[in-house]
Design a protein around this motif. Structure first.
Motif, PDB file in Angstrom:
ATOM      1  N   SER A   1      37.753   0.823 -32.968  1.00  0.00           N
ATOM      2  CA  SER A   1      38.953  -0.102 -32.730  1.00  0.00           C
ATOM      3  C   SER A   1      40.198   0.633 -32.352  1.00  0.00           C
ATOM      4  CB  SER A   1      39.288  -1.337 -33.775  1.00  0.00           C
ATOM      5  OG  SER A   1      39.898  -0.654 -34.861  1.00  0.00           O
ATOM      6  N   ARG A   2      41.029  -0.137 -31.673  1.00  0.00           N
ATOM      7  CA  ARG A   2      42.229   0.516 -31.230  1.00  0.00           C
ATOM      8  C   ARG A   2      43.350   0.968 -32.437  1.00  0.00           C
ATOM      9  NH1 ARG A   2      46.632  -2.598 -27.436  1.00  0.00           N
ATOM     10  NH2 ARG A   2      48.146  -0.767 -26.661  1.00  0.00           N
ATOM     11  N   ARG A   3      43.246   0.025 -33.430  1.00  0.00           N
ATOM     12  CA  ARG A   3      44.037   0.387 -34.682  1.00  0.00           C
ATOM     13  C   ARG A   3      43.297   1.526 -35.432  1.00  0.00           C
ATOM     14  NH1 ARG A   3      45.037  -5.704 -36.986  1.00  0.00           N
ATOM     15  NH2 ARG A   3      46.348  -6.488 -35.426  1.00  0.00           N
ATOM     16  N   ALA A   4      42.088   1.726 -35.255  1.00  0.00           N
ATOM     17  CA  ALA A   4      41.493   2.829 -36.180  1.00  0.00           C
ATOM     18  C   ALA A   4      41.781   4.212 -35.382  1.00  0.00           C
ATOM     19  CB  ALA A   4      39.885   2.564 -36.203  1.00  0.00           C
TER      20      ALA A   4
ATOM     21  N   PRO B   1      37.880   3.531 -27.360  1.00  0.00           N
ATOM     22  CA  PRO B   1      37.463   2.610 -28.492  1.00  0.00           C
ATOM     23  C   PRO B   1      36.703   1.384 -28.192  1.00  0.00           C
ATOM     24  CG  PRO B   1      40.007   3.086 -28.620  1.00  0.00           C
ATOM     25  CD  PRO B   1      39.244   3.544 -27.147  1.00  0.00           C
ATOM     26  N   GLU B   2      35.915   1.047 -29.064  1.00  0.00           N
ATOM     27  CA  GLU B   2      35.002  -0.106 -29.048  1.00  0.00           C
ATOM     28  C   GLU B   2      36.016  -1.543 -28.944  1.00  0.00           C
ATOM     29  OE1 GLU B   2      32.379   0.057 -32.309  1.00  0.00           O
ATOM     30  OE2 GLU B   2      30.991   1.523 -31.192  1.00  0.00           O
ATOM     31  N   GLN B   3      37.058  -1.547 -29.519  1.00  0.00           N
ATOM     32  CA  GLN B   3      37.923  -2.785 -29.456  1.00  0.00           C
ATOM     33  C   GLN B   3      39.221  -2.452 -29.235  1.00  0.00           C
ATOM     34  OE1 GLN B   3      36.854  -5.732 -32.273  1.00  0.00           O
ATOM     35  NE2 GLN B   3      38.759  -6.043 -32.888  1.00  0.00           N
ATOM     36  N   MET B   4      39.966  -3.138 -28.396  1.00  0.00           N
ATOM     37  CA  MET B   4      41.341  -2.716 -27.961  1.00  0.00           C
ATOM     38  C   MET B   4      42.013  -4.002 -28.460  1.00  0.00           C
ATOM     39  SD  MET B   4      41.949   0.370 -26.973  1.00  0.00           S
ATOM     40  CE  MET B   4      43.297   0.424 -25.787  1.00  0.00           C
ATOM     41  N   GLU B   5      42.264  -4.123 -29.653  1.00  0.00           N
ATOM     42  CA  GLU B   5      43.147  -5.318 -30.228  1.00  0.00           C
ATOM     43  C   GLU B   5      44.579  -4.863 -30.400  1.00  0.00           C
ATOM     44  OE1 GLU B   5      42.199  -2.979 -33.933  1.00  0.00           O
ATOM     45  OE2 GLU B   5      41.659  -3.147 -31.770  1.00  0.00           O
ATOM     46  N   PRO B   6      45.693  -5.889 -30.520  1.00  0.00           N
ATOM     47  CA  PRO B   6      46.967  -5.189 -30.556  1.00  0.00           C
ATOM     48  C   PRO B   6      47.214  -4.238 -31.875  1.00  0.00           C
ATOM     49  CG  PRO B   6      46.861  -7.570 -29.991  1.00  0.00           C
ATOM     50  CD  PRO B   6      45.406  -7.279 -30.515  1.00  0.00           C
ATOM     51  N   LEU B   7      48.143  -3.460 -31.550  1.00  0.00           N
ATOM     52  CA  LEU B   7      48.422  -2.714 -32.736  1.00  0.00           C
ATOM     53  C   LEU B   7      49.069  -3.306 -34.104  1.00  0.00           C
ATOM     54  CD1 LEU B   7      49.555   0.692 -31.342  1.00  0.00           C
ATOM     55  CD2 LEU B   7      47.302   0.273 -32.057  1.00  0.00           C
ATOM     56  N   GLY B   8      49.975  -4.440 -33.429  1.00  0.00           N
ATOM     57  CA  GLY B   8      50.826  -4.863 -34.724  1.00  0.00           C
ATOM     58  C   GLY B   8      52.163  -3.998 -34.926  1.00  0.00           C
ATOM     59  N   THR B   9      53.232  -4.799 -35.579  1.00  0.00           N
ATOM     60  CA  THR B   9      54.440  -4.381 -35.696  1.00  0.00           C
ATOM     61  C   THR B   9      54.695  -2.988 -36.728  1.00  0.00           C
ATOM     62  OG1 THR B   9      55.394  -6.594 -35.410  1.00  0.00           O
ATOM     63  CG2 THR B   9      56.568  -4.945 -36.485  1.00  0.00           C
TER      64      THR B   9
END
Length: 359
Positions: free
Chosen positions: A174-177, A325-333
């Motif tokens: 993921s994007r976060r990872a 990345p397999e997933q591009m979710e929002p990073l978050g604050t």
């Protein structure tokens, strides 16, 4: 130093199904293999070899006084304590003999060995924290990755190592990872750098330099050193590098280089995660052109060709495709805040002109 991703076997994964109407941003649960005994032995051997080469380099660069005191006049005739790095290029036999003589003196005179050990232990602590920051987050996210590879350098050259890296052998989920894995290394290394930098600045010895006199190599001070010197009211201008100062200086330089937003450098991973593929492409090229300009100015103004080595590295990294990345979710604050902190760390580490060579 850093990490790279290559094709490899994809680990087994499992993931809960999202509820109707929800976006699936839950982490993928992955199973990765533990390092084998053979892998521990290989990586451990590289670490020990790097500890030896960095210790010898520490003696050469910050233990000159102790070497001369122990060896006396024989140091010059045997090549011990002389221009070890230069002799490696010109007369390899004298280089080997000088290194062997220096190693023998270090083993028989603890005073010589001490600055080398202090430099090596400090630098390896920084590199180890950096690489295990990456490695532990790879384990957390189930990304199959190697243990850190420590790369020894011919002893006598600064800093005695070409750095360290890990290799990711499975996709980032993921994007976060990607963001966490990429940023964890530089931040972990920087945390270790701080006390070493404080020790280096606080224990600086000073010499009287006649006005206008130049010569040799000057290690220019990064912003972190300048802030510490101001806080403790210490003059850096006439300071002589000690083992802790030099280890922290190298650590800051390597951290800044890794945070460049280029390719699969740590900063490149963070840039890709924060801004996406297209922005990563163009930001990397702007950074490369900027470093080319700084390298030319560094040679003209400071007599140092070292910047061109970084340009070559960045040019190579630009040609390495960054995996998606397999997933591009929002990073978050929270991660946006960490990103801002990382930019501050880069500013504290970065030196446009690391060294000045006086002729």
């Amino acid at each position: 130093m850093g990490m790279s991703q290559a094709a490899g076997d994809t680990p087994q994964t499992s993931k809960p199904e999202p509820l109707p109407g929800q976006h699936d941003i839950s982490p993928t649960v992955r199973t990765v293999a533990r390092p084998t005994v053979r892998q521990w032995l290989v990586h451990g051997a590289l670490f020990v070899a790097t500890a030896i080469t960095t210790t010898i380099s520490g003696i050469v660069w910050v233990g000159g006084g102790e070497v001369e005191a122990a060896a006396g006049s024989s140091a010059q005739s045997s090549g011990v304590g002389g221009d070890v790095a230069g002799s490696m290029l010109l007369i390899p036999w004298y280089y080997v003999r000088g290194i062997c003589g220096l190693a023998w003196l270090a083993l028989t005179h603890p005073a010589i060995l001490r600055p080398g050990i202090e430099f090596s232990a400090s630098l390896l602590a920084i590199l180890t924290a950096h690489e295990f920051g990456h490695y532990l987050f790879c384990r957390y996210y189930g990304v199959d990755a190697t243990l850190p590879f420590f790369i020894p350098q011919p002893p006598g050259l600064l800093p005695g190592t070409f750095g360290a890296f890990i290799k990711m052998k499975s996709p980032v989920p993921s994007r976060r990872a990607l963001f966490d894995i990429g940023i964890a290394g530089p931040l972990a290394g920087f945390v270790v750098i701080i006390p070493i930098a404080v020790a280096g600045v606080m224990t600086l010895q000073h010499i009287n330099i006649p006005p206008g006199e130049t010569g040799g190599i000057t290690f220019n001070d990064p912003l972190l050193f300048r802030l510490l010197a101001r806080a403790f009211k210490i003059d850096l201008a006439s300071g002589v590098a000690n083992p802790f100062y030099l280890a922290a200086w190298v650590g800051l330089l390597v951290t800044a280089l890794n945070l460049m937003p280029v390719g699969q450098l740590d900063g490149g991973h963070g840039t890709f995660a924060a801004f996406g593929k297209i922005a990563h492409h163009w930001i990397g090229r702007v950074a490369f052109v900027s470093m080319v300009a700084l390298s030319v100015l560094g040679y003209l103004w400071h007599g140092s060709p070292s910047g061109f080595l970084y340009v070559v590295l960045l040019a190579v990294m630009l040609r390495v495709r960054h995996p998606q990345p397999e997933q591009m979710e929002p990073l978050g604050t929270a991660r946006v805040v960490v990103g801002i902190i990382t930019l501050i760390v880069f500013a504290l580490c970065f030196l446009p002109f690391p060294i000045t060579i006086g002729w």
